[in-house]
Design a protein around this motif. Structure first.
Motif: not given
Length: 156
Positions: A37-62
């Protein structure tokens, strides 16, 4: 019993963003608890739009697989049908991503969450995640799971 707090998640994310700036990359970073379950997600300035979803799936998997994504790659390669079905299970909230930048958060021998870093190359995502967790005192060693052989270290 350790718990992954919002303050700890923000500390991890801030450190990942600083490492990203040092390597000239814009990252999205997700931190989840041991249940995925998400504790926190952040997208830095300039990060591509899909990267938050990818990061969340990676964190979930781990978190839910209780091993870093890169440790799951050989298992996924040897049993692709099994891995493709994991994401279809009724309780699966997100896809299972056996890839770099998906790192289990472990403290005092206990799995307390997952970290997902997305925005660089696979190697850059992994390097940032490993360096940040190690610098903050989290453990990066996990015994092999799902494949035969000796326990795996952070270089496997």
């Amino acid at each position: 019993m350790s718990k992954l707090t919002l303050d700890a998640a923000e500390e991890i994310i801030d450190a990942c963003f600083k490492r990203g700036q040092a390597v000239g990359k814009a990252f999205s970073v997700a931190v989840v608890d041991a249940g995925g379950f998400v504790v926190a997600i952040r997208r830095s300035d300039g990060a591509r739009p899909l990267t938050p979803d990818i990061a969340r799936a990676k964190a979930y998997t781990a978190a839910v697989m209780q091993r870093p994504g890169k440790m799951l790659k050989k298992w996924q390669e040897s049993q692709p049908v099994f891995f493709s079905q994991l994401s279809q299970l009724p309780g699966a909230a997100l896809p299972i991503m056996a890839t770099e930048g998906s790192v289990t958060i472990k403290k005092d021998g206990e799995i307390i969450g997952g970290l997902g870093v997305a925005g660089g190359t696979a190697g850059e995502d992994q390097q940032v995640a490993d360096e940040v967790l190690e610098s903050l005192g989290y453990e990066l060693e996990f015994p092999a799971w799902g494949v035969g052989g000796k326990p795996a270290g952070k270089d496997d």
